[in-house]
Design a protein around this motif. Structure first.
Motif, PDB file in Angstrom:
ATOM      1  N   GLY A 284       0.845   5.131  -0.926  1.00 41.60           N
ATOM      2  CA  GLY A 284       0.185   3.845  -1.129  1.00 41.60           C
ATOM      3  C   GLY A 284      -0.503   3.770  -2.483  1.00 41.60           C
ATOM      4  N   ILE A 285      -1.181   4.829  -2.871  1.00 42.93           N
ATOM      5  CA  ILE A 285      -1.852   4.872  -4.183  1.00 42.93           C
ATOM      6  C   ILE A 285      -0.827   4.798  -5.307  1.00 42.93           C
ATOM      7  N   ARG A 292       0.471  -2.479 -10.353  1.00 43.27           N
ATOM      8  CA  ARG A 292      -0.480  -2.868 -11.410  1.00 43.27           C
ATOM      9  C   ARG A 292       0.163  -2.758 -12.796  1.00 43.27           C
ATOM     10  N   SER A 293       1.017  -1.760 -12.985  1.00 46.46           N
ATOM     11  CA  SER A 293       1.714  -1.604 -14.264  1.00 46.46           C
ATOM     12  C   SER A 293       2.676  -2.760 -14.514  1.00 46.46           C
ATOM     13  N   VAL A 294       3.353  -3.217 -13.470  1.00 47.94           N
ATOM     14  CA  VAL A 294       4.254  -4.367 -13.612  1.00 47.94           C
ATOM     15  C   VAL A 294       3.459  -5.610 -13.996  1.00 47.94           C
ATOM     16  N   ASN A 328       3.764   3.726   8.280  1.00 46.55           N
ATOM     17  CA  ASN A 328       3.897   2.511   7.472  1.00 46.55           C
ATOM     18  C   ASN A 328       2.590   1.735   7.358  1.00 46.55           C
ATOM     19  N   THR A 329       1.881   1.571   8.471  1.00 49.61           N
ATOM     20  CA  THR A 329       0.605   0.857   8.369  1.00 49.61           C
ATOM     21  C   THR A 329      -0.419   1.687   7.601  1.00 49.61           C
ATOM     22  N   GLU A 330      -0.348   3.023   7.702  1.00 44.65           N
ATOM     23  CA  GLU A 330      -1.263   3.852   6.901  1.00 44.65           C
ATOM     24  C   GLU A 330      -0.943   3.711   5.411  1.00 44.65           C
ATOM     25  N   PHE A 331       0.358   3.703   5.069  1.00 40.91           N
ATOM     26  CA  PHE A 331       0.758   3.459   3.678  1.00 40.91           C
ATOM     27  C   PHE A 331       0.190   2.127   3.188  1.00 40.91           C
ATOM     28  N   LEU A 332       0.326   1.084   3.994  1.00 35.87           N
ATOM     29  CA  LEU A 332      -0.098  -0.253   3.568  1.00 35.87           C
ATOM     30  C   LEU A 332      -1.613  -0.350   3.408  1.00 35.87           C
ATOM     31  N   LEU A 333      -2.353   0.258   4.311  1.00 37.25           N
ATOM     32  CA  LEU A 333      -3.811   0.193   4.182  1.00 37.25           C
ATOM     33  C   LEU A 333      -4.264   0.974   2.952  1.00 37.25           C
ATOM     34  N   SER A 334      -3.624   2.097   2.677  1.00 34.79           N
ATOM     35  CA  SER A 334      -3.930   2.852   1.457  1.00 34.79           C
ATOM     36  C   SER A 334      -3.591   2.030   0.218  1.00 34.79           C
ATOM     37  N   LEU A 339      -5.272  -1.276  -4.427  1.00 39.90           N
ATOM     38  CA  LEU A 339      -5.101  -2.520  -5.188  1.00 39.90           C
ATOM     39  C   LEU A 339      -6.424  -3.267  -5.355  1.00 39.90           C
ATOM     40  N   LYS A 340      -7.339  -3.103  -4.385  1.00 38.60           N
ATOM     41  CA  LYS A 340      -8.669  -3.721  -4.457  1.00 38.60           C
ATOM     42  C   LYS A 340      -8.595  -5.230  -4.675  1.00 38.60           C
TER      43      LYS A 340
END
Length: 419
Positions: A284-285, A292-294, A328-334, A339-340
């Motif tokens: 996720g990070i 953010r780079s895009v 998958n939900t852990e990836f998304l929450l991370s 992204l903040k």
């Protein structure tokens, strides 16, 4: 683009990727020539019942019989082929019963007979016959420990092969002298046929010592019976013809289908890989940094863009009681935490079988205001992430993706939309 439109596009892309891997269209062109004798259909996995139904429909003029096992709730009628349901991700008594029924089905065959093995993800747990000297309880203890350890799917299945009487090509040996053709839907990074459902009909090059090394690496206690089983020499390996091991749907194919639809929506897709592994929160990070780079630099591509990836991440459970959630939900929450609230970034991630871990959702969607809405609902995103309670977080926001069983399984599909 508003949240409603972005969410619609992401759902359509995810569902298109899943639909591209369905057994109905994939089975007929992959079938071998019809046998002179009988055709015995065997199989294991979350997609196996749908695969069996497709075989039964495609070959009405062939003497067909057999048995396949799928997860509870994933059964569909398959005509002349018996469907058995069992537990996943930890085997139960029906997993052992199904394995014994499958072994019985391949006995007494001739060179004129054909065994069609329908293999898909989940088969390791669903078809469980312990190696001599072991019990189902022995395997259940090891499986639970591996699931909580952070081990990759490849590592878990290597261990399972060496604790099984039928995995690692041993089932193919029992079917001799009949020809065995395996039709496989891949759910593992790298599409190694020996890893998918632990390769019951595919030659295995690994050793029991490697399995013992994996258990030691993750500090999983090894009972005396398990240790003795893994100290035995590997049985003679069954050699399989490459033409008789056929991958009919893979994560790469699903990502290609997702990219095709993305282009139709005016997005520029980039497939980062179909075999990405690692901790869900680390992924996720990483993906947040890519997004953010895009946005800020137009690298590695300019928006409107869609970053696609597949594979199977892991969730290592820490000490203490874990909440509800899958990889998958852990990836998304991370991702959302990293992204903040970054504007114009949305994301979807889900398991293509429709079940993220053991929950009733395939995954979820992240919006730019995910963290804000969480706070408004009295939720702490960091506490939810630390407690592995990502399902509950997205459930409270009504942002879960619930598809029900999709009857296929080509691993996880992740997509990040950036404007």
């Amino acid at each position: 683009m508003n949240n409603e439109r972005a969410g619609f596009i992401l759902r359509e892309i995810f569902l298109n990727a899943v639909g591209s891997a369905r057994a109905g269209p994939a089975i007929p062109p992959a079938l071998p020539e019809k046998p002179k004798g009988r055709c015995v259909v065997i199989g294991a996995g979350k997609a196996s019942a749908a695969m069996a139904a497709a075989v039964d429909a495609a070959w009405p003029d062939v003497a067909l019989s057999g048995v396949v096992v799928t997860r509870y709730g994933h059964a569909v009628p398959a005509g002349r082929i018996r469907i058995v349901e069992a537990a996943h991700p930890v085997s139960d008594a029906m997993s052992e019963t199904a394995a014994m029924l499958i072994v019985e089905a391949v006995k007494g065959l001739s060179e004129d007979d054909l065994v069609l093995a329908l293999i898909s993800g989940g088969g390791s747990a669903l078809m469980a016959l312990p190696a001599p000297g072991l019990t189902l309880a022995d395997k259940q203890v090891v499986t639970r420990a591996l699931l909580h350890s952070g081990a990759t799917i490849g590592e878990m299945n290597l261990v399972r092969r060496h604790l099984s009487a039928i995995k690692g090509g041993k089932l193919a040996a029992l079917a001799q002298p009949a020809r065995v053709v395996s039709l496989i839907i891949s759910d593992v990074p790298g599409d190694r046929a020996s890893d998918i459902a632990s390769g019951p009909t595919v030659a295995d090059e690994s050793t029991p010592a490697e399995a013992l090394s994996i258990l030691e690496r993750y500090r999983i206690p090894v009972s005396r019976t398990i240790y003795q089983a893994l100290m035995k020499p590997a049985p003679p390996r069954v050699r399989t013809s490459p033409d008789d091991v056929r991958l009919i749907a893979t994560p790469a194919m699903a990502l290609d289908a997702a990219a095709l639809l993305a282009r139709q929506y005016g997005l520029t897709p980039m497939i980062l890989g179909d075999a990405l592994e690692g901790e869900s929160r680390d992924m996720g990070i990483f993906m947040a940094g890519m997004a953010r780079s895009v946005r800020q630099h137009g690298q590695p591509l300019k928006g409107p863009a869609l970053l696609l990836s597949g594979g199977e991440t892991t969730v290592t459970l820490t000490h203490g009681k874990a909440g509800r959630g899958g990889r998958n939900t852990e990836f998304l929450l991370s991702l959302a935490c990293a992204l903040k609230g970054e504007e114009n970034v949305w994301a979807i991630a889900g398991d293509s079988d429709g079940i993220d871990g053991t929950e009733d959702a395939a995954g979820a969607i992240v919006y730019p205001d995910t963290l804000t809405r969480g706070r408004q609902n009295g939720l702490s995103h960091q506490q939810s992430l630390d407690a592995h309670d990502s399902y509950s977080y997205f459930q409270a926001l009504d942002d879960l993706i619930v598809t029900g069983p999709t009857l296929t399984n080509v691993n996880d599909i992740r997509a990040v939309l950036i404007l």
